[in-house]
Design a protein around this motif. Structure first.
Motif, PDB file in Angstrom:
ATOM      1  N   GLU A   1      15.361 -14.646   4.301  1.00 53.19           N
ATOM      2  CA  GLU A   1      15.279 -14.915   5.450  1.00 53.19           C
ATOM      3  C   GLU A   1      13.805 -13.719   6.310  1.00 53.19           C
ATOM      4  OE1 GLU A   1      17.421 -11.970   8.944  1.00 53.19           O
ATOM      5  OE2 GLU A   1      18.516 -12.691   7.630  1.00 53.19           O
ATOM      6  N   GLU A   2      13.630 -13.239   5.327  1.00 56.29           N
ATOM      7  CA  GLU A   2      12.873 -12.107   5.226  1.00 56.29           C
ATOM      8  C   GLU A   2      11.060 -13.095   4.960  1.00 56.29           C
ATOM      9  OE1 GLU A   2      14.142  -7.442   4.203  1.00 56.29           O
ATOM     10  OE2 GLU A   2      13.689  -9.041   2.093  1.00 56.29           O
ATOM     11  N   PHE A   3      11.363 -13.729   3.696  1.00 58.59           N
ATOM     12  CA  PHE A   3      10.394 -14.625   3.580  1.00 58.59           C
ATOM     13  C   PHE A   3      10.068 -15.528   5.076  1.00 58.59           C
ATOM     14  CE2 PHE A   3       8.644 -19.129   2.524  1.00 58.59           C
ATOM     15  CZ  PHE A   3       7.379 -18.364   0.918  1.00 58.59           C
ATOM     16  N   ILE A   4      11.006 -16.373   5.515  1.00 58.98           N
ATOM     17  CA  ILE A   4      10.909 -17.110   6.698  1.00 58.98           C
ATOM     18  C   ILE A   4      10.145 -16.515   8.027  1.00 58.98           C
ATOM     19  CG2 ILE A   4      11.977 -19.016   7.676  1.00 58.98           C
ATOM     20  CD1 ILE A   4      13.791 -19.356   5.340  1.00 58.98           C
ATOM     21  N   ASN A   5      10.797 -15.826   8.314  1.00 58.54           N
ATOM     22  CA  ASN A   5      10.526 -15.324   9.512  1.00 58.54           C
ATOM     23  C   ASN A   5       9.015 -14.099   9.257  1.00 58.54           C
ATOM     24  OD1 ASN A   5      12.763 -15.294  10.185  1.00 58.54           O
ATOM     25  ND2 ASN A   5      13.648 -14.027  10.267  1.00 58.54           N
ATOM     26  N   GLY A   6       9.175 -13.856   7.817  1.00 66.84           N
ATOM     27  CA  GLY A   6       7.279 -13.133   8.058  1.00 66.84           C
ATOM     28  C   GLY A   6       6.442 -14.654   8.320  1.00 66.84           C
ATOM     29  N   CYS A   7       6.421 -15.542   7.339  1.00 70.35           N
ATOM     30  CA  CYS A   7       5.836 -16.790   7.582  1.00 70.35           C
ATOM     31  C   CYS A   7       6.205 -17.150   9.174  1.00 70.35           C
ATOM     32  CB  CYS A   7       6.240 -17.867   6.369  1.00 70.35           C
ATOM     33  SG  CYS A   7       5.897 -17.592   4.795  1.00 70.35           S
ATOM     34  N   LEU A   8       6.200 -17.106   9.373  1.00 66.28           N
ATOM     35  CA  LEU A   8       6.920 -18.277  10.720  1.00 66.28           C
ATOM     36  C   LEU A   8       5.563 -16.623  12.012  1.00 66.28           C
ATOM     37  CD1 LEU A   8      10.670 -19.089  11.457  1.00 66.28           C
ATOM     38  CD2 LEU A   8       7.855 -20.409  11.162  1.00 66.28           C
ATOM     39  N   ALA A   9       6.021 -15.236  11.155  1.00 72.14           N
ATOM     40  CA  ALA A   9       5.428 -14.231  12.027  1.00 72.14           C
ATOM     41  C   ALA A   9       3.853 -14.739  12.336  1.00 72.14           C
ATOM     42  CB  ALA A   9       6.457 -12.916  12.777  1.00 72.14           C
ATOM     43  N   ASP A  10       3.278 -14.874  11.061  1.00 67.34           N
ATOM     44  CA  ASP A  10       2.215 -14.843  10.800  1.00 67.34           C
ATOM     45  C   ASP A  10       1.413 -16.084  10.141  1.00 67.34           C
ATOM     46  OD1 ASP A  10      -0.095 -14.071   8.924  1.00 67.34           O
ATOM     47  OD2 ASP A  10       0.372 -11.029   9.084  1.00 67.34           O
ATOM     48  N   GLU A  11       1.125 -16.238  10.957  1.00 62.64           N
ATOM     49  CA  GLU A  11      -0.279 -17.770  10.303  1.00 62.64           C
ATOM     50  C   GLU A  11      -0.763 -17.281   9.277  1.00 62.64           C
ATOM     51  OE1 GLU A  11      -2.367 -21.441  12.385  1.00 62.64           O
ATOM     52  OE2 GLU A  11      -2.301 -19.972  14.145  1.00 62.64           O
ATOM     53  N   ARG A  12      -1.064 -16.460   9.082  1.00 61.18           N
ATOM     54  CA  ARG A  12      -2.195 -16.638   7.929  1.00 61.18           C
ATOM     55  C   ARG A  12      -1.378 -16.608   6.712  1.00 61.18           C
ATOM     56  NH1 ARG A  12      -5.477 -11.656   8.627  1.00 61.18           N
ATOM     57  NH2 ARG A  12      -4.149 -11.210   6.220  1.00 61.18           N
ATOM     58  N   LEU A  13      -0.147 -15.284   6.465  1.00 60.24           N
ATOM     59  CA  LEU A  13       0.635 -16.178   5.881  1.00 60.24           C
ATOM     60  C   LEU A  13       1.357 -17.263   5.205  1.00 60.24           C
ATOM     61  CD1 LEU A  13       2.503 -12.931   5.543  1.00 60.24           C
ATOM     62  CD2 LEU A  13       0.695 -12.997   3.986  1.00 60.24           C
ATOM     63  N   ARG A  14       1.639 -18.078   6.283  1.00 59.37           N
ATOM     64  CA  ARG A  14       2.424 -19.203   6.225  1.00 59.37           C
ATOM     65  C   ARG A  14       1.316 -20.054   5.407  1.00 59.37           C
ATOM     66  NH1 ARG A  14       3.752 -19.605  10.852  1.00 59.37           N
ATOM     67  NH2 ARG A  14       2.026 -20.380  12.230  1.00 59.37           N
ATOM     68  N   LYS A  15       0.243 -20.225   6.147  1.00 56.97           N
ATOM     69  CA  LYS A  15      -1.467 -21.072   5.384  1.00 56.97           C
ATOM     70  C   LYS A  15      -0.852 -21.079   4.616  1.00 56.97           C
ATOM     71  CE  LYS A  15      -3.705 -22.192   9.710  1.00 56.97           C
ATOM     72  NZ  LYS A  15      -5.159 -22.115  10.138  1.00 56.97           N
ATOM     73  N   LEU A  16      -0.973 -19.621   3.753  1.00 54.56           N
ATOM     74  CA  LEU A  16      -1.415 -19.147   2.103  1.00 54.56           C
ATOM     75  C   LEU A  16      -0.269 -19.637   1.590  1.00 54.56           C
ATOM     76  CD1 LEU A  16      -2.987 -17.737   0.058  1.00 54.56           C
ATOM     77  CD2 LEU A  16      -1.889 -15.576   0.681  1.00 54.56           C
ATOM     78  N   LEU A  17       0.719 -19.416   2.210  1.00 52.88           N
ATOM     79  CA  LEU A  17       2.161 -19.358   1.042  1.00 52.88           C
ATOM     80  C   LEU A  17       2.714 -21.090   1.250  1.00 52.88           C
ATOM     81  CD1 LEU A  17       3.936 -16.065   1.355  1.00 52.88           C
ATOM     82  CD2 LEU A  17       2.487 -17.136  -0.520  1.00 52.88           C
ATOM     83  N   ALA A  18       2.839 -21.311   1.953  1.00 54.04           N
ATOM     84  CA  ALA A  18       3.587 -21.823   2.983  1.00 54.04           C
ATOM     85  C   ALA A  18       2.494 -23.262   3.401  1.00 54.04           C
ATOM     86  CB  ALA A  18       4.759 -22.610   3.210  1.00 54.04           C
ATOM     87  N   PRO A  19       1.760 -23.669   2.701  1.00 55.49           N
ATOM     88  CA  PRO A  19       0.581 -24.347   4.450  1.00 55.49           C
ATOM     89  C   PRO A  19       1.113 -25.996   4.972  1.00 55.49           C
ATOM     90  CG  PRO A  19      -0.016 -24.915   1.843  1.00 55.49           C
ATOM     91  CD  PRO A  19       0.399 -23.830   1.746  1.00 55.49           C
ATOM     92  N   SER A  20       1.675 -26.745   4.077  1.00 58.37           N
ATOM     93  CA  SER A  20       2.368 -27.532   4.636  1.00 58.37           C
ATOM     94  C   SER A  20       3.434 -27.612   6.030  1.00 58.37           C
ATOM     95  CB  SER A  20       3.317 -28.282   3.175  1.00 58.37           C
ATOM     96  OG  SER A  20       4.311 -27.563   3.337  1.00 58.37           O
TER      97      SER A  20
END
Length: 121
Positions: A100-119
């Protein structure tokens, strides 16, 4: 066994059978960013304990830096990046990231999402 194999080898046979392969194709082809982030989490949770700790995140950062040919020295090194990620994502400060923390963190921060889950962008 690679992280990819470990993620999709749901019966722990050491091989990805045809059914597991179809599931992998389906997940990675989906348009739903949350599903892709769930997949990324399961790939990064190396020991499959339901959390990503700093040691696992460091392995991820090392692999990402190697893949991108990034310099691992200086202020933007993998250790500092891991600390920054945990500062943003580890909302309960338990030194590990739940799904939950990982998903919410990536959804809330585009830079983190692009870094950790670019697809998942």
């Amino acid at each position: 066994m690679s992280r990819m194999n470990r993620t999709f080898d749901t019966d722990s046979s050491g091989n990805i059978d045809f059914g597991e392969f179809l599931i992998a194709i389906s997940i990675t082809a989906q348009q739903d960013p949350k599903k892709k982030l769930e997949w990324a989490f399961s790939m990064y949770d190396i020991d499959r304990n339901g959390y990503i700790d700093k040691k696992e995140m460091r392995k991820i950062m090392d692999a990402i830096y190697d893949l991108l040919g990034e310099d691992k020295k200086g202020s933007d090194n993998p250790d500092n990046k891991v600390d920054q990620i945990f500062l943003k994502m580890d909302t309960n400060s338990d030194k590990k990231l739940s799904k939950e923390e990982f998903i919410n963190g990536c959804l809330a921060d585009e830079r983190l999402r692009k870094l950790l889950a670019p697809s998942a962008t």
